[in-house]
Design a protein around this motif. Structure first.
Motif, mmCIF file in Angstrom:
data_model
loop_
_atom_site.group_PDB
_atom_site.id
_atom_site.type_symbol
_atom_site.label_atom_id
_atom_site.label_comp_id
_atom_site.label_asym_id
_atom_site.label_seq_id
_atom_site.Cartn_x
_atom_site.Cartn_y
_atom_site.Cartn_z
ATOM 1 N N SER A 1 5.968 8.026 -0.524
ATOM 2 C CA SER A 1 5.273 9.001 0.313
ATOM 3 C C SER A 1 4.000 8.428 0.931
ATOM 4 C CB SER A 1 4.927 10.249 -0.509
ATOM 5 O OG SER A 1 4.124 9.903 -1.629
ATOM 6 N N THR A 2 3.394 7.460 0.288
ATOM 7 C CA THR A 2 2.152 6.861 0.797
ATOM 8 C C THR A 2 2.474 5.676 1.683
ATOM 9 O OG1 THR A 2 0.990 7.499 -1.229
ATOM 10 C CG2 THR A 2 -0.038 5.823 0.165
ATOM 11 N N PRO A 3 2.021 5.692 2.952
ATOM 12 C CA PRO A 3 2.280 4.552 3.843
ATOM 13 C C PRO A 3 1.560 3.295 3.376
ATOM 14 C CG PRO A 3 1.647 6.513 5.098
ATOM 15 C CD PRO A 3 1.361 6.802 3.661
ATOM 16 N N VAL A 4 2.018 2.157 3.840
ATOM 17 C CA VAL A 4 1.371 0.879 3.569
ATOM 18 C C VAL A 4 -0.007 0.878 4.236
ATOM 19 C CG1 VAL A 4 1.506 -1.611 4.000
ATOM 20 C CG2 VAL A 4 3.576 -0.338 3.361
ATOM 21 N N SER A 5 -1.002 0.420 3.542
ATOM 22 C CA SER A 5 -2.363 0.353 4.087
ATOM 23 C C SER A 5 -2.563 -0.945 4.871
ATOM 24 C CB SER A 5 -3.394 0.450 2.963
ATOM 25 O OG SER A 5 -3.245 -0.639 2.068
ATOM 26 N N GLY A 6 -3.604 -0.945 5.736
ATOM 27 C CA GLY A 6 -3.978 -2.159 6.452
ATOM 28 C C GLY A 6 -3.304 -2.373 7.781
ATOM 29 N N VAL A 7 -2.587 -1.349 8.269
ATOM 30 C CA VAL A 7 -1.896 -1.459 9.561
ATOM 31 C C VAL A 7 -2.915 -1.276 10.686
ATOM 32 C CG1 VAL A 7 -0.127 -0.381 11.025
ATOM 33 C CG2 VAL A 7 0.268 -0.666 8.563
ATOM 34 N N PRO A 8 -2.822 -2.009 11.806
ATOM 35 C CA PRO A 8 -3.803 -1.878 12.888
ATOM 36 C C PRO A 8 -3.694 -0.528 13.596
ATOM 37 C CG PRO A 8 -1.979 -3.268 13.597
ATOM 38 C CD PRO A 8 -1.802 -3.038 12.115
ATOM 39 N N ASN B 1 6.540 -17.787 0.530
ATOM 40 C CA ASN B 1 5.371 -18.537 0.070
ATOM 41 C C ASN B 1 4.064 -18.058 0.676
ATOM 42 O OD1 ASN B 1 6.729 -20.414 -1.680
ATOM 43 N ND2 ASN B 1 7.520 -21.433 0.142
ATOM 44 N N ASN B 2 4.084 -17.646 1.980
ATOM 45 C CA ASN B 2 2.804 -17.285 2.601
ATOM 46 C C ASN B 2 2.597 -15.781 2.776
ATOM 47 O OD1 ASN B 2 4.255 -16.538 4.949
ATOM 48 N ND2 ASN B 2 3.921 -18.520 5.929
ATOM 49 N N GLN B 3 3.647 -14.965 2.568
ATOM 50 C CA GLN B 3 3.539 -13.501 2.603
ATOM 51 C C GLN B 3 3.074 -12.965 3.968
ATOM 52 O OE1 GLN B 3 4.411 -11.573 -0.418
ATOM 53 N NE2 GLN B 3 5.293 -13.617 -0.587
ATOM 54 N N ARG B 4 3.291 -13.718 5.040
ATOM 55 C CA ARG B 4 2.868 -13.265 6.364
ATOM 56 C C ARG B 4 3.860 -12.267 6.947
ATOM 57 N NH1 ARG B 4 0.724 -18.414 9.926
ATOM 58 N NH2 ARG B 4 -0.971 -19.085 8.534
ATOM 59 N N GLU C 1 2.996 -5.760 -2.221
ATOM 60 C CA GLU C 1 3.147 -4.527 -3.002
ATOM 61 C C GLU C 1 2.467 -3.326 -2.350
ATOM 62 O OE1 GLU C 1 1.772 -5.388 -6.915
ATOM 63 O OE2 GLU C 1 3.445 -6.733 -7.371
ATOM 64 N N GLY C 2 2.824 -3.056 -1.107
ATOM 65 C CA GLY C 2 2.357 -1.848 -0.448
ATOM 66 C C GLY C 2 1.034 -1.971 0.271
ATOM 67 N N THR C 3 0.483 -3.167 0.342
ATOM 68 C CA THR C 3 -0.795 -3.378 1.023
ATOM 69 C C THR C 3 -0.671 -4.527 2.020
ATOM 70 O OG1 THR C 3 -2.074 -2.605 -0.875
ATOM 71 C CG2 THR C 3 -3.219 -3.954 0.746
ATOM 72 N N LEU C 4 -1.155 -4.278 3.238
ATOM 73 C CA LEU C 4 -1.235 -5.308 4.257
ATOM 74 C C LEU C 4 -2.714 -5.650 4.436
ATOM 75 C CD1 LEU C 4 0.498 -6.931 6.335
ATOM 76 C CD2 LEU C 4 -0.064 -5.151 7.999
ATOM 77 N N SER C 5 -3.088 -6.869 4.126
ATOM 78 C CA SER C 5 -4.504 -7.249 4.171
ATOM 79 C C SER C 5 -4.743 -8.314 5.226
ATOM 80 C CB SER C 5 -4.960 -7.755 2.796
ATOM 81 O OG SER C 5 -4.218 -8.899 2.404
#
Length: 373
Positions: free
Chosen positions: A74-81, A102-105, A130-134
């Motif tokens: 239910s919670t969207p991924v954080s860090g989206v522009p 390896n780089n998680q891009r 794990e649900g976060t885009l940084s």
């Protein structure tokens, strides 16, 4: 339903040849079923498989959703522009770096705010865990394509086997821009993974030209996939009233819009010629329009009779479109799932070999395509 008109491209030369034209009569197929494995998505646009158990879906309104073991969080991924979520704009495609393990891009294309309440097509990446885009940062922004029009953003992204990033940009509803090679609108772009421009791009080093352009004369490409044998990108694109196309964009080639097109004005008259020296013909065109979006080549053993076929979502005629090619010559078209009457926005082949589809609505669905027993 009138037969689909198909134009064949005997070669990718610039000279259009009248005797390359033919037509296919679309067929139907009821030997497959679509199982609903997710719902409650708000106008989903694209799907990516982070792992066998974790999948991500973009929603046009600017949210990135997470499915883990088939359950929608239910919670969207954080860090989206921040996106311009109006008209056809918003959060669009999603792609994983070729070395994502390896780089998680994680790459996103989106309509980026610009100017006076305007928007333009942009692509960037962040680090996904794990649900976060940084640490999201833009690597390319089509600054010159900033406009208040809210349509024809294009927005598909694709990595090829050499690690180059292709990005489609529509004509932004201002058709003549597709013939202006100083402007990235109406083009397919080729970039490095960091957004820099390869020195061997066809317009690189030419004064006054947009060096990021790979091919131009495109109206609004919203599907792109790598051909499994050649490793080259193919795309589908929206025409106006008819004239949707499949192309295999080659460097430095002009695909004609709006000088040549099989489409017509929405109020009736023709727009340009259907063929003209100096402009490439499409591999295939649909008239009347199906409004294609999303594209995938089938390589999976799940569908042994379909290997090598290309599938496209259809928004207007609401079906899954499958075309068989002999090289670059289309030989058969089949329309699937017409009885569902759902707009199909994206098509992906999953890690398990099944085809997965996203339907475009305020209660969008994730479907799995399975051969009938």
């Amino acid at each position: 339903m009138r037969p689909v008109l198909v134009t064949l491209l005997g070669s990718l030369a610039l000279t259009a040849c009248a005797d390359n034209s033919a037509s296919l009569s679309p067929q139907t197929d009821d030997t497959i079923i679509a199982s609903e494995i997710g719902s409650g998505l708000h106008h989903p646009w694209a799907l990516a498989f982070v792992s066998d158990s974790e999948w991500l879906v973009t929603e046009r309104r600017g949210t990135l959703r997470r499915l883990v073991d088939g359950s929608l969080h239910s919670t969207p991924v954080s860090g989206v522009p921040e996106v311009v979520a109006k008209g056809q704009g918003g959060l669009m495609d999603i792609g994983l770096h070729p070395d994502f393990a390896n780089n998680q891009r994680l790459y996103l294309s989106y309509a980026k705010p610009c100017g006076d309440n305007g928007g333009t097509t942009a692509v960037g990446y962040g680090i996904y865990r794990e649900g976060t885009l940084s640490d999201f940062r833009d690597i390319y922004v089509a600054e010159k394509s900033c406009t208040n029009t809210a349509k024809h953003f294009g927005g598909r992204i694709l990595f090829d086997n050499d690690g180059y990033l292709f990005l489609s940009i529509g004509d932004r509803g201002q058709r003549d821009r597709a013939q202006d090679t100083s402007d990235p609108a109406g083009s397919v772009l080729r970039l490095r993974e960091d957004g820099s421009i390869p020195a061997d791009n066809p317009l690189a080093g030419q004064k006054g030209k947009a060096a990021e352009i790979w091919s131009w004369g495109h109206r609004n490409p919203q599907g792109m996939a790598l051909h499994p044998q050649t490793g080259k990108p193919w795309l589908n694109e929206h025409g106006p009233r008819g004239g949707d196309e499949i192309n295999a964009p080659e460097p430095g080639i002009n695909y004609g819009w709006p000088v040549i097109t099989y489409g017509r004005e929405y109020y009736g008259p023709s727009i340009g010629d259907t063929e003209k020296k100096g402009y490439a013909q499409p591999l295939l065109h649909w008239t009347p329009s199906i409004a294609p979006s999303g594209m995938a080549f089938i390589t999976s053993d799940r569908y042994p009779d379909w290997q090598g076929d290309v599938v496209n979502g259809a928004l207007k005629l609401a079906h899954l479109n499958k075309v068989t090619f002999d090289g670059t010559t289309p030989t058969r078209e089949v329309r699937l799932l017409q009885d569902r009457n759902e707009r199909i926005r994206d098509v992906r082949q999953g890690p398990d070999g099944y085809l997965y589809l996203l339907t475009d609505s305020s209660n969008g669905k994730l479907l799995r395509l399975e051969p009938a027993e």
